[in-house]
Design a protein around this motif. Structure first.
Motif, PDB file in Angstrom:
ATOM      1  N   LEU A  66      49.387  48.476  42.077  1.00 32.39           N
ATOM      2  CA  LEU A  66      47.424  47.989  40.897  1.00 32.39           C
ATOM      3  C   LEU A  66      47.191  46.783  41.333  1.00 32.39           C
ATOM      4  N   VAL A  67      48.517  46.288  42.200  1.00 26.10           N
ATOM      5  CA  VAL A  67      48.269  44.302  41.833  1.00 26.10           C
ATOM      6  C   VAL A  67      47.639  44.346  43.549  1.00 26.10           C
ATOM      7  N   ILE A  68      47.841  45.902  44.398  1.00 23.65           N
ATOM      8  CA  ILE A  68      47.002  45.429  45.698  1.00 23.65           C
ATOM      9  C   ILE A  68      44.976  45.768  45.421  1.00 23.65           C
ATOM     10  N   ILE A  69      45.745  46.977  44.243  1.00 24.23           N
ATOM     11  CA  ILE A  69      44.055  46.874  43.519  1.00 24.23           C
ATOM     12  C   ILE A  69      43.076  46.013  43.357  1.00 24.23           C
ATOM     13  N   VAL A 123      29.902  39.977  36.579  1.00 27.23           N
ATOM     14  CA  VAL A 123      30.660  40.451  37.371  1.00 27.23           C
ATOM     15  C   VAL A 123      32.224  40.600  37.601  1.00 27.23           C
ATOM     16  N   THR A 124      32.804  39.211  37.201  1.00 23.42           N
ATOM     17  CA  THR A 124      34.175  38.423  37.282  1.00 23.42           C
ATOM     18  C   THR A 124      35.041  39.248  35.733  1.00 23.42           C
ATOM     19  N   PHE A 125      34.136  39.260  35.173  1.00 23.99           N
ATOM     20  CA  PHE A 125      34.899  40.696  34.651  1.00 23.99           C
ATOM     21  C   PHE A 125      35.225  42.118  34.676  1.00 23.99           C
ATOM     22  N   LEU A 126      34.105  42.598  35.173  1.00 23.91           N
ATOM     23  CA  LEU A 126      33.643  44.173  35.470  1.00 23.91           C
ATOM     24  C   LEU A 126      34.895  44.139  36.715  1.00 23.91           C
ATOM     25  N   GLY A 127      34.647  43.116  37.533  1.00 26.70           N
ATOM     26  CA  GLY A 127      35.770  43.126  38.948  1.00 26.70           C
ATOM     27  C   GLY A 127      37.097  43.416  38.416  1.00 26.70           C
ATOM     28  N   VAL A 128      37.992  42.148  37.383  1.00 20.86           N
ATOM     29  CA  VAL A 128      39.236  42.208  37.889  1.00 20.86           C
ATOM     30  C   VAL A 128      39.606  43.390  36.357  1.00 20.86           C
ATOM     31  N   ASP A 129      38.646  44.282  35.656  1.00 17.81           N
ATOM     32  CA  ASP A 129      38.814  45.401  34.683  1.00 17.81           C
ATOM     33  C   ASP A 129      38.968  46.204  35.298  1.00 17.81           C
ATOM     34  N   LEU A 130      38.657  46.527  36.488  1.00 20.64           N
ATOM     35  CA  LEU A 130      38.938  48.257  36.905  1.00 20.64           C
ATOM     36  C   LEU A 130      40.249  48.705  36.870  1.00 20.64           C
ATOM     37  N   GLY A 131      40.986  47.564  37.222  1.00 21.04           N
ATOM     38  CA  GLY A 131      42.771  47.287  37.763  1.00 21.04           C
ATOM     39  C   GLY A 131      43.253  47.350  36.047  1.00 21.04           C
ATOM     40  N   SER A 132      42.630  46.843  35.274  1.00 20.19           N
ATOM     41  CA  SER A 132      43.207  46.500  33.740  1.00 20.19           C
ATOM     42  C   SER A 132      42.713  48.767  33.154  1.00 20.19           C
ATOM     43  N   LEU A 133      41.915  49.158  33.727  1.00 18.61           N
ATOM     44  CA  LEU A 133      41.393  50.461  33.378  1.00 18.61           C
ATOM     45  C   LEU A 133      42.183  51.297  33.783  1.00 18.61           C
ATOM     46  N   LEU A 190      43.571  42.727  43.839  1.00 21.91           N
ATOM     47  CA  LEU A 190      43.558  41.660  44.683  1.00 21.91           C
ATOM     48  C   LEU A 190      42.432  42.241  45.148  1.00 21.91           C
ATOM     49  N   LEU A 191      42.025  43.233  46.145  1.00 24.15           N
ATOM     50  CA  LEU A 191      40.942  43.612  46.366  1.00 24.15           C
ATOM     51  C   LEU A 191      39.643  43.774  45.548  1.00 24.15           C
ATOM     52  N   MET A 192      40.015  43.835  44.633  1.00 23.26           N
ATOM     53  CA  MET A 192      38.374  43.751  43.443  1.00 23.26           C
ATOM     54  C   MET A 192      37.937  42.451  43.111  1.00 23.26           C
ATOM     55  N   ASN A 193      39.109  41.219  42.941  1.00 22.30           N
ATOM     56  CA  ASN A 193      39.348  40.170  43.012  1.00 22.30           C
ATOM     57  C   ASN A 193      38.513  39.454  44.325  1.00 22.30           C
ATOM     58  N   LEU A 194      38.599  40.020  45.423  1.00 28.17           N
ATOM     59  CA  LEU A 194      38.220  39.760  46.649  1.00 28.17           C
ATOM     60  C   LEU A 194      36.250  39.493  46.861  1.00 28.17           C
ATOM     61  N   LEU A 195      36.015  41.596  46.411  1.00 24.53           N
ATOM     62  CA  LEU A 195      35.337  42.266  46.033  1.00 24.53           C
ATOM     63  C   LEU A 195      34.174  40.756  45.219  1.00 24.53           C
ATOM     64  N   VAL A 196      34.989  40.704  44.031  1.00 21.10           N
ATOM     65  CA  VAL A 196      34.091  39.630  43.220  1.00 21.10           C
ATOM     66  C   VAL A 196      34.197  38.272  43.924  1.00 21.10           C
ATOM     67  N   ASP A 197      34.692  37.925  44.553  1.00 18.29           N
ATOM     68  CA  ASP A 197      34.695  36.488  45.135  1.00 18.29           C
ATOM     69  C   ASP A 197      33.214  36.720  46.259  1.00 18.29           C
ATOM     70  N   VAL A 198      32.741  37.945  46.998  1.00 16.21           N
ATOM     71  CA  VAL A 198      31.921  38.712  47.935  1.00 16.21           C
ATOM     72  C   VAL A 198      31.042  38.639  47.075  1.00 16.21           C
ATOM     73  N   VAL A 199      30.738  38.955  46.348  1.00 20.62           N
ATOM     74  CA  VAL A 199      29.399  39.449  45.469  1.00 20.62           C
ATOM     75  C   VAL A 199      29.000  37.730  44.490  1.00 20.62           C
ATOM     76  N   TYR A 200      29.910  37.023  44.397  1.00 18.90           N
ATOM     77  CA  TYR A 200      29.259  35.500  43.881  1.00 18.90           C
ATOM     78  C   TYR A 200      28.610  35.271  44.896  1.00 18.90           C
ATOM     79  N   ALA A 201      29.591  34.536  46.198  1.00 19.74           N
ATOM     80  CA  ALA A 201      27.874  34.309  47.413  1.00 19.74           C
ATOM     81  C   ALA A 201      26.579  35.108  47.335  1.00 19.74           C
ATOM     82  N   VAL A 202      27.053  36.732  47.217  1.00 24.18           N
ATOM     83  CA  VAL A 202      25.852  36.977  47.269  1.00 24.18           C
ATOM     84  C   VAL A 202      24.710  36.326  46.677  1.00 24.18           C
ATOM     85  N   LEU A 203      24.962  36.424  44.610  1.00 23.73           N
ATOM     86  CA  LEU A 203      24.501  36.131  43.945  1.00 23.73           C
ATOM     87  C   LEU A 203      23.872  34.405  43.890  1.00 23.73           C
ATOM     88  N   ASP A 204      25.170  33.961  44.250  1.00 26.98           N
ATOM     89  CA  ASP A 204      24.808  32.470  44.639  1.00 26.98           C
ATOM     90  C   ASP A 204      25.496  32.057  45.688  1.00 26.98           C
TER      91      ASP A 204
END
Length: 308
Positions: free
Chosen positions: A283-286, A234-244, A288-302
């Motif tokens: 792209l920076v805003i994207i 999930v960490t990789f996929l989250g930050v990869d959207l901006g990279s894509l 940051l938002l994806m990083n926030l989304l990843v953090d929220v998904v983290y909290a849901v998974l664990d």
């Protein structure tokens, strides 16, 4: 959960200020005449240069310019090009196409990468595992533009299965092959990351306990093993959207897609600092938002993570 999200939001503020200021400084404070080449082969008249510098506030301190830019940005104003075109309009025209391409690429790398990683992680050392390892190594070794030209030539020009270039509408169906090209490298990494995580967690105590309790293999894998193994993926996929989105220049060029990549390339070639700054800040805003989304998904998974 609310305090956890609020804490993550507050952490984004200094990151946003630092990255956007650095971007602004690199684009506008570099030595050189930003109006070179704007008047053809002849040098621009002094009166024109003076008027443009005043209009774009280039004679002010760079900190003052940045604060003015951020103030306008908070009101949705990305500025104007030297020809008077709104940067926001340029981004609005190119952004949806690149966003669709990035979503298609992200879905391809997530679905194929996770499924292949789970299957090979559960059967490590087998025939399928070896095939997937060789395939992913092949994709990692080949530059993206080679993959793009090969698929365009074989599927588009030789077999006629797809159109060699994408139309101006750029529907989701037309973006499947370009999306696969864009996702090819990341898909290989997701596959290997998932495979390693699954293979490592298979030997964990909580998995052995679940098996010893007599749970069905599907429940052990789907609920216990996969849920804990997906955190690094999930960490990789989250930050990869901006990279894509930022790395789509090559793919968009091969398939003639009119997106953000082409806009950045043309802006750099024409030294349109306002457009380059606007696109990169977006792209920076994207990111940051994806990083926030990843953090929220983290909290849901664990759930333990939200209390750290």
């Amino acid at each position: 959960m609310g305090r956890y999200v609020l804490r993550r939001l507050l952490q984004l503020v200094p990151v946003f200020v630092g990255t956007t200021f650095l971007i602004y400084l690199l684009v506008w404070a570099l030595p050189g005449d930003p109006f070179a080449g704007k008047c053809g082969e002849r040098a621009c008249p002094d009166a024109y240069v003076a008027r443009m510098r005043e209009e774009f506030h280039l004679d002010e301190n760079v900190v003052g310019q940045y604060l003015r830019y951020v103030g306008n940005l908070l009101q949705g104003d990305f500025g104007q090009t030297f020809s008077g075109t709104s940067v926001g309009q340029l981004i609005a025209a190119a952004y949806p196409v690149t966003l669709r391409l990035a979503i298609v690429a992200l879905l391809i790398e997530a679905v194929i990468g996770v499924v292949a990683g789970v299957l090979t992680g559960l059967r490590s050392g087998g025939f399928l595992d070896n095939v997937v390892l060789v395939s992913t190594l092949f994709l990692i070794s080949i530059p993206v533009f080679v993959t793009g030209y090969v698929l365009q030539t074989v599927l588009g020009l030789r077999l006629g299965i797809i159109a060699p270039t994408v139309s101006a509408d750029a529907s989701f169906g037309e973006l499947i092959v370009p999306g696969f090209v864009l996702a090819s490298l990341s898909m290989a990494y997701v596959t290997r990351l998932t495979r390693t995580s699954i293979a490592e967690n298979r030997r964990s105590d909580y998995v052995r306990t679940a098996v010893a309790k007599g749970l069905e293999p599907r429940r052990v894998v789907g609920v216990h093993l996969l849920r804990n193994s997906l955190i690094p993926v999930v960490t990789f996929l989250g930050v990869d959207l901006g990279s894509l989105m930022s790395g789509a220049i090559v793919t968009e060029g091969i398939f003639n897609i009119r997106g953000i990549g082409g806009l950045i390339f043309r802006s750099i070639a024409l030294r349109e600092g306002a457009t380059v700054t606007g696109v990169v800040v977006l792209l920076v805003i994207i990111y940051l938002l994806m990083n926030l989304l990843v953090d929220v998904v983290y909290a849901v998974l664990d759930p333990r993570i939200r209390y750290v």
